[in-house]
Design a protein around this motif. Structure first.
Motif, short mmCIF file in Angstrom:
data_model
loop_
_atom_site.label_atom_id
_atom_site.label_comp_id
_atom_site.label_asym_id
_atom_site.label_seq_id
_atom_site.Cartn_x
_atom_site.Cartn_y
_atom_site.Cartn_z
N ASP A 159 -4.30 -1.35 1.00
CA ASP A 159 -3.38 -1.13 -0.11
C ASP A 159 -2.78 -2.44 -0.59
O ASP A 159 -2.61 -3.39 0.18
CB ASP A 159 -2.24 -0.19 0.30
N SER A 160 -2.42 -2.49 -1.87
CA SER A 160 -1.65 -3.63 -2.37
C SER A 160 -0.26 -3.57 -1.76
O SER A 160 0.33 -2.49 -1.62
CB SER A 160 -1.55 -3.57 -3.89
N LEU A 161 0.26 -4.74 -1.39
CA LEU A 161 1.55 -4.80 -0.72
C LEU A 161 2.54 -5.60 -1.55
O LEU A 161 2.18 -6.60 -2.17
CB LEU A 161 1.40 -5.46 0.65
N HIS A 162 3.77 -5.13 -1.57
CA HIS A 162 4.83 -5.82 -2.28
C HIS A 162 6.07 -5.91 -1.40
O HIS A 162 6.38 -4.96 -0.66
CB HIS A 162 5.22 -5.06 -3.57
N LEU A 163 6.75 -7.02 -1.45
CA LEU A 163 8.07 -7.09 -0.87
C LEU A 163 9.00 -6.24 -1.72
O LEU A 163 8.75 -6.01 -2.91
CB LEU A 163 8.55 -8.54 -0.82
#
Length: 261
Positions: A159-163
């Protein structure tokens, strides 16, 4: 703990003991202890005992149970055919405490430990043997010729990860190539994991797995090969997925079959 990276030789581990963590009460599923939940008509505990029993390196097994269900777990274990000694012992109030108790309950000759969760019923056969083979081929940690404390099966994230900025706003993307999802069984030199548990208890620190605990106290852990089917049953939807996977695996032709599609 850094001085414990000079482990006894991993080339020929004399005795591997497995610890099956089964003392949880399955609060997030709400259907009683996970160990007694059934997939394919068989309790998760028996699935995991079978997967651990498929490893030639494992010579003893400890199961941590809810204290009120130790007798029930012992009866369940006694109903199975097994080639290794299986001991059921009361677990603690947390996963970390249960892992420590499980390691302490292994026979003294167990010099390596494989710690796994009862909520992973699809650990591939021979996974501990395969991970030990990987560990034997691992060079010393960076800047050192000494071998690591252990090995953990792991998977890259997809999955794409974001802070996260102020909730609920996404922040900057995070490079997922830097991350791995840790699975079990996690395999360690017994001295290494025992001393890490003692240090964590002394400092009153909590960790989500044994690998993170060892890393905190200066040990090194190798990232081994994971398996996507070796997922952890945490929520009710995971139980439904497990039933579907079990049905698929049960209907698949045996490995090496010449069947054609």
């Amino acid at each position: 703990m850094a001085h414990h990276q000079h482990l006894r030789e991993v080339e020929r581990p004399r005795h591997v003991g497995a610890v099956i963590l089964a003392a949880g009460h399955g609060e997030r599923i709400g259907a009683g202890p996970k160990a007694l939940l059934e997939v394919g008509g068989k309790p998760l505990l028996l699935h995991v005992l079978e997967s651990m029993g498929s490893n030639s390196s494992i010579e003893s097994v400890v199961v941590t149970a809810p204290p009120s269900l130790v007798a029930d777990f012992r009866n369940l274990v006694a109903s199975t055919d097994r080639e290794v000694t299986v001991r059921v012992t009361p677990g603690g109030p947390t996963r970390q405490h249960s892992a420590r108790l499980g390691v302490e309950a292994l026979p003294p000759e167990a010099d390596w430990v494989a710690i796994t969760d009862v909520a992973r019923p699809f650990t591939p056969p021979g996974a501990v043997d395969a991970l030990l083979d990987e560990l034997r081929g691992t060079p010393g940690s960076a800047g050192s010729s000494r071998p690591p404390c252990g090995i953990v099966p792991s998977l890259p994230l997809v999955d794409s990860l974001h802070l996260l900025d102020e909730d609920p706003f996404l922040g900057a993307p995070f490079d997922r190539a830097l991350l791995r999802a840790a699975q079990t069984p996690q395999i360690f030199d017994r001295n290494c994991v025992s001393e890490a548990h003692a240090a964590a208890a002394r400092d009153r620190l909590a960790f989500t797995d044994d690998a993170g605990m060892i890393r905190h106290f200066g040990g090194t852990v190798t990232a081994g090969s994971g398996d996507a089917s070796n997922f952890k049953i945490t929520y009710e939807r995971d139980l439904a997925l497990a039933e579907a996977l079990y049905a698929h695996l049960s209907s698949a032709p045996p490995s090496g079959s010449s069947a054609h599609g």
